[in-house]
Write a protein that holds these residues in place. Structure first.
Motif, PDB file in Angstrom:
ATOM      1  N   UNK A 183       2.982 -11.455 110.935  1.00 57.35           N
ATOM      2  CA  UNK A 183       2.380 -11.147 112.401  1.00 57.35           C
ATOM      3  C   UNK A 183       2.476 -12.421 113.330  1.00 57.35           C
ATOM      4  N   UNK A 184       2.106 -12.122 114.524  1.00 57.70           N
ATOM      5  CA  UNK A 184       2.820 -12.752 115.613  1.00 57.70           C
ATOM      6  C   UNK A 184       2.320 -12.520 116.252  1.00 57.70           C
ATOM      7  N   UNK A 185       1.170 -13.813 116.909  1.00 56.69           N
ATOM      8  CA  UNK A 185       0.445 -14.557 117.838  1.00 56.69           C
ATOM      9  C   UNK A 185       0.696 -13.911 119.324  1.00 56.69           C
ATOM     10  N   UNK A 186       0.411 -13.391 120.009  1.00 58.74           N
ATOM     11  CA  UNK A 186       0.594 -13.140 121.434  1.00 58.74           C
ATOM     12  C   UNK A 186       0.177 -14.165 122.415  1.00 58.74           C
ATOM     13  N   UNK A 187       1.010 -14.720 123.098  1.00 61.03           N
ATOM     14  CA  UNK A 187       0.352 -15.879 124.200  1.00 61.03           C
ATOM     15  C   UNK A 187       1.774 -17.252 123.593  1.00 61.03           C
ATOM     16  N   UNK A 188       2.403 -17.547 125.008  1.00 62.68           N
ATOM     17  CA  UNK A 188       3.071 -19.030 124.610  1.00 62.68           C
ATOM     18  C   UNK A 188       3.039 -20.415 125.202  1.00 62.68           C
ATOM     19  N   UNK A 189       0.850 -19.901 125.453  1.00 56.25           N
ATOM     20  CA  UNK A 189       0.114 -21.491 126.110  1.00 56.25           C
ATOM     21  C   UNK A 189      -1.265 -21.864 125.274  1.00 56.25           C
ATOM     22  N   UNK A 239     -11.954 -13.770 112.505  1.00 58.05           N
ATOM     23  CA  UNK A 239     -11.015 -12.434 112.666  1.00 58.05           C
ATOM     24  C   UNK A 239     -10.082 -13.466 111.694  1.00 58.05           C
ATOM     25  N   UNK A 240      -9.616 -14.562 112.488  1.00 57.03           N
ATOM     26  CA  UNK A 240      -8.885 -14.967 112.287  1.00 57.03           C
ATOM     27  C   UNK A 240      -8.570 -15.380 110.555  1.00 57.03           C
ATOM     28  N   UNK A 241      -9.278 -16.057 110.444  1.00 60.36           N
ATOM     29  CA  UNK A 241      -9.870 -15.768 108.720  1.00 60.36           C
ATOM     30  C   UNK A 241      -9.360 -14.396 107.501  1.00 60.36           C
ATOM     31  N   UNK A 242     -10.080 -13.684 108.400  1.00 54.06           N
ATOM     32  CA  UNK A 242      -9.596 -12.435 108.319  1.00 54.06           C
ATOM     33  C   UNK A 242      -8.072 -11.779 108.155  1.00 54.06           C
ATOM     34  N   UNK A 243      -7.462 -11.970 109.342  1.00 55.25           N
ATOM     35  CA  UNK A 243      -5.907 -12.283 109.313  1.00 55.25           C
ATOM     36  C   UNK A 243      -5.211 -13.189 108.318  1.00 55.25           C
ATOM     37  N   UNK A 244      -5.206 -14.255 108.005  1.00 50.98           N
ATOM     38  CA  UNK A 244      -4.629 -15.109 107.240  1.00 50.98           C
ATOM     39  C   UNK A 244      -4.896 -14.871 105.865  1.00 50.98           C
ATOM     40  N   UNK A 245      -6.090 -13.917 105.475  1.00 48.59           N
ATOM     41  CA  UNK A 245      -5.780 -13.481 104.294  1.00 48.59           C
ATOM     42  C   UNK A 245      -5.253 -11.990 103.639  1.00 48.59           C
ATOM     43  N   UNK A 246      -4.143 -11.702 105.092  1.00 48.20           N
ATOM     44  CA  UNK A 246      -3.459 -10.410 104.184  1.00 48.20           C
ATOM     45  C   UNK A 246      -2.102 -10.733 105.192  1.00 48.20           C
ATOM     46  N   UNK A 247      -2.510 -11.491 105.725  1.00 47.58           N
ATOM     47  CA  UNK A 247      -0.689 -11.827 106.608  1.00 47.58           C
ATOM     48  C   UNK A 247      -0.356 -13.297 106.804  1.00 47.58           C
ATOM     49  N   UNK A 248       0.808 -13.977 107.320  1.00 42.21           N
ATOM     50  CA  UNK A 248       1.608 -14.567 107.257  1.00 42.21           C
ATOM     51  C   UNK A 248       1.017 -14.528 108.779  1.00 42.21           C
ATOM     52  N   UNK A 249       0.969 -15.738 109.999  1.00 38.12           N
ATOM     53  CA  UNK A 249       0.633 -15.884 110.852  1.00 38.12           C
ATOM     54  C   UNK A 249       1.498 -16.510 111.788  1.00 38.12           C
ATOM     55  N   UNK A 250       2.308 -16.264 112.356  1.00 42.33           N
ATOM     56  CA  UNK A 250       3.091 -17.069 112.677  1.00 42.33           C
ATOM     57  C   UNK A 250       2.738 -16.845 114.883  1.00 42.33           C
ATOM     58  N   UNK A 251       3.760 -18.107 115.436  1.00 43.65           N
ATOM     59  CA  UNK A 251       3.193 -18.030 116.962  1.00 43.65           C
ATOM     60  C   UNK A 251       4.472 -18.781 117.580  1.00 43.65           C
TER      61      UNK A 251
END
Length: 792
Positions: free
Chosen positions: A463-469, A481-493
């Motif tokens: 997953x990629x997070x929308x936003x640059x600032x 909800x970030x904890x739920x997302x992290x349980x299933x996906x690798x989060x990139x920013x």
């Protein structure tokens, strides 16, 4: 005239040697005073100056006493110099004779030169006195002639009483009191005389009738229209890159984007040319003034380009420039106030006078900052030419905010808006406000080979997070909800940060920092999910992610965000309510590419994540956001939108001899009768009109969408009559015309029908539980909501 001879040269040399420094100082002051006064006299005697208007009568020539006074001062000063030189000479002679009693030759050698210089000064004074007498005679003769001419034209230089020019006398009064308030009036020849006022007000402005005696000498010929030239599609954008200039990070970003998309623009131009065939396209001369990039507006965007700042506006402007250039139009680009003034022909001064020449541009594209700058510097020409302006307006301007008087009286006035433009002159980033025109932007379109590579290279758990600032993303408070997302996906920013100050992002987010656009595209091509945190609103990034095969997940807003409850929208000229971060993606794309869920409901959020991981999606780009789609749309606007033409064909309350409407077979709405002639000049074509009576409390925007149609405000004038209500079998016990952005409408309790009194207030937006609004709808082309089926 002074004759110079060898003896004279010796005399001056001896004088300079013998006179002491103090006397040299006095002599120098006298000489430079003489030069200054002669220069002043020269200015007084010149009847005309190179920059004068042909109808300027210089008051210096006619001001005889002032000119004669200058000559008298010169004569008096020279006489005074002669007297002082005489006294100094006598003092000098007596002193030198006393000191050099035995040296008669030396003392006698000094006296004659002093006496000679004094005699010459006296001669100059006498000559100036003679000149003064002659000039006085000339000036007296000139005054006599001028008085005769003035008597002959006195009646011609009085403000005429002409009912066709009711403001003339008032404007003359204003000029008498204020003509010196702006140098631009003097630039156009105003000099304080009645004739100059009337000439200016009749020939530069248009408040007074032309003066009859000016017809032969000051006839203003209307410039001949240039021959029409056919616009030819362009595929080489190198000249456009030169026109865009450099020096700002924002311009560098825009040029890089344009250069990267050159091949796609060329292919799109080829496709549209084949679609249009041999259709003639007029080449327009277009000025593009990007006001928010000028130093006068602050240019807050350029310094933030490399720091994760918002790029949506620059993406859109880059694509607008490319579109206009590829379509084959003449283009001029300005990003400074000085360039704008030069291209418009703004006279020197404070902006109260009209332009010095007819506007050389058929269209002007700008933003709210540029609009304000043009109003400040174009004078009356702004009102004359504002119909040619197109305003790039990200979030839209609704008619209730655009009409200055109505906005002021009914609480719709904001820092923006109240420009009294045709609402269609405002052009938005997304098609969320039918009252405005949809400008848009483009996303990169993938070919089949690239799509195949994406299908095989997707990571199902990335997953990629929308936003640059970091300040925009605000990771704080989103742990659940970030904890739920992290349980299933690798989060990139891709959050910008400086090396000495890492961004405040959770440890489980792999932050790549701010990436160049090509690298960001590669990241999206690997990711499965692009997730928004609620802000920024309605940017281009979600469409780019969907075009690269990502699923976009966004939050549902309850209650909806608007100017009533959210600081970001406060002051913007719209009452629009946002039910999600990106309404276009939700309403016009939807599942499986776009999922909108309640982030506060952890069960709903987790179920959406699981479903997305199981869903296979292909890259998808709406046609209207492709290069071809944008070229097609802007081509149609340029060829068909004309806001300088006369207003709508049906005045409020007027009844046509034969109604062009018929009730549909199912008796639910009105249609344009097949045997009725199409309204000449109407665009979109009137036969695409479908009219519905909306439910109470329902806006026309929503009423048309409910039926799979788009509200079309240009059709309101056709419905603004009692006949339209009667055809819909609506019982109107009374009919009134008023200024209200909800009209035409029907009020159920009193069975009253209301018609619109002000054409600028026809509005698809707005609702009230009191009214059933009469709504004009139309069809639209697949993938191109801005155009009806027959709009090309």
């Amino acid at each position: 005239m002074i004759t110079v001879n060898p003896d004279g040269k010796i005399m001056v040399r001896r004088c300079l040697v013998t006179l002491r420094p103090f006397r040299l100082f006095v002599l120098g002051i006298g000489f430079f005073s003489l030069c200054f006064l002669m220069t002043s006299l020269g200015g007084q005697l010149s009847a005309r100056r190179p920059g004068d208007s042909p109808f300027t009568i210089r008051t210096e020539v006619l001001g005889g006493p002032e000119s004669r006074g200058v000559l008298r001062k010169m004569s008096d000063l020279l006489e005074l110099m002669a007297k002082r030189m005489d006294a100094l000479a006598r003092l000098e002679n007596g002193s030198e004779l006393h000191r050099a009693s035995g040296d008669g030759h030396f003392a006698a050698d000094r006296f004659p030169p002093g006496a000679g210089l004094m005699e010459r000064i006296q001669a100059i004074a006498q000559n100036v006195s003679d000149i003064a007498v002659k000039v006085d005679q000339i000036l007296r003769h000139s005054l006599i002639l001028h008085s005769k001419v003035s008597e002959g034209r006195r009646d011609q230089c009085e403000a005429p009483s002409d009912p066709k020019f009711p403001d003339c006398s008032g404007k003359v009064e204003w000029m008498r009191a204020r003509w010196t308030s702006d140098p631009c009036y003097a630039f156009f020849g105003v000099d304080g005389t009645e004739c100059s006022f009337l000439i200016y007000l009749s020939e530069v402005e248009w408040f007074c009738p032309p003066l009859p005696w000016r017809n032969q000498t000051a006839t203003q010929m209307a410039p001949k229209p240039l021959p029409k030239v056919q616009a030819v599609f362009r595929s080489n954008l190198s000249h456009l890159l030169e026109l865009m200039g450099s020096g700002k990070e924002s311009l560098i970003f825009m040029k890089k984007r344009t250069k990267r998309l050159t091949a796609q623009w060329a292919l799109a131009a080829q496709r549209l040319a084949q679609k249009l065939g041999s259709v003639w396209r007029d080449q327009k001369q277009i000025l593009v003034h990007i006001g928010f990039l000028t130093e006068e507006s602050g240019d807050v965007f350029s310094p933030r380009v490399l720091k994760g700042g918002p790029l949506g506006e620059m993406v859109q402007w880059a694509d607008i420039l490319a579109t206009l250039y590829v379509l084959g139009h003449g283009l001029r680009i300005t990003v400074s106030l000085k360039e704008l003034q030069s291209n418009l022909g703004v006279p020197p001064g404070r902006g109260n006078c009209p332009l010095t020449m007819p506007l050389p541009f058929d269209l002007i594209y700008t933003d709210y900052h540029g609009l304000q700058q043009m109003k400040q510097h174009m004078g009356l020409s702004f009102k004359k030419y504002r119909c040619r302006i197109r305003v790039i307006d990200t979030f839209g301007t609704e008619p209730a905010y655009n009409h200055e008087e109505y906005a002021t009286l009914h609480g719709y006035r904001t820092n923006w808006g109240y420009w009294n433009l045709n609402p269609k002159q405002f052009m938005t980033m997304f098609p969320h406000t039918p009252d405005n025109s949809f400008m848009g932007f483009v996303s990169e379109e993938l070919n089949e080979t690239e799509k195949q590579l994406i299908r095989g290279g997707k990571a199902s758990n990335m997953a990629v997070v929308y936003g640059k600032e970091a300040s925009i993303l605000l990771f704080q408070g989103k742990d659940k909800f970030l904890g739920v997302l992290n349980k299933y996906m690798e989060i990139h920013g891709t959050v910008y940060y400086e090396s000495q100050r890492p961004p405040e992002v959770p440890a489980f987010v792999k932050n790549h920092g701010l990436l160049p656009q090509p690298e960001f595209q590669q990241l999206l091509r690997k990711a499965k999910l692009f997730i928004g945190f609620g802000f920024p609103y309605e940017g281009p990034a979600p469409l780019e992610a969907i075009a690269n095969g990502c699923v976009f997940l966004q939050a549902r807003f309850s209650p909806p965000h608007s100017s009533l409850n959210h600081e970001f929208f406060r002051g913007k000229p719209t009452s629009r309510e946002l039910f999600s971060q990106h309404p276009y993606a939700e309403n016009f794309i939807g599942k499986p590419h776009v999922w909108t869920v309640d982030y506060n409901n952890s069960e709903e959020f987790e179920a959406a994540i699981k479903a997305i991981m199981r869903t296979q999606v292909d890259p998808y780009l709406p046609y209207e956001y492709s290069c071809e789609g944008m070229l097609e749309r802007i081509h149609a606007y340029i060829q068909h939108q004309d806001f300088c033409a006369a207003p709508g064909p049906v005045p409020p309350g007027a009844r046509a001899p034969q109604s062009p409407f018929v009730l549909a077979p199912n008796a639910t709405h009105l249609e344009w009768a097949q045997n009725a002639s199409s309204a000449p000049g109407a665009w979109p074509p009137a036969h695409s009109l479908r009219a519905w009576l909306a439910a109470a409390g329902r806006a026309c925007t929503d009423a048309c969408l409910d039926r799979g149609l788009i509200c079309e405000p240009s059709f309101f004038p056709f419905l603004n009559s009692r006949d339209a209500f009667q055809k819909l079998q609506v019982p109107c016990d009374s009919t009134e015309s008023e200024m209200n952005h909800l009209y035409p409408a029907f009020a159920q309790p009193g069975r009253e029908c209301f018609l619109q009194k002000e054409p600028l207030l026809f509005s698809c937006a707005g609702s009230s539980t009191k009214y059933h609004r009469l709504c004009p709808c139309r069809d639209f082309r697949k993938g191109q909501v801005a155009l009806c089926q027959d709009c090309l």
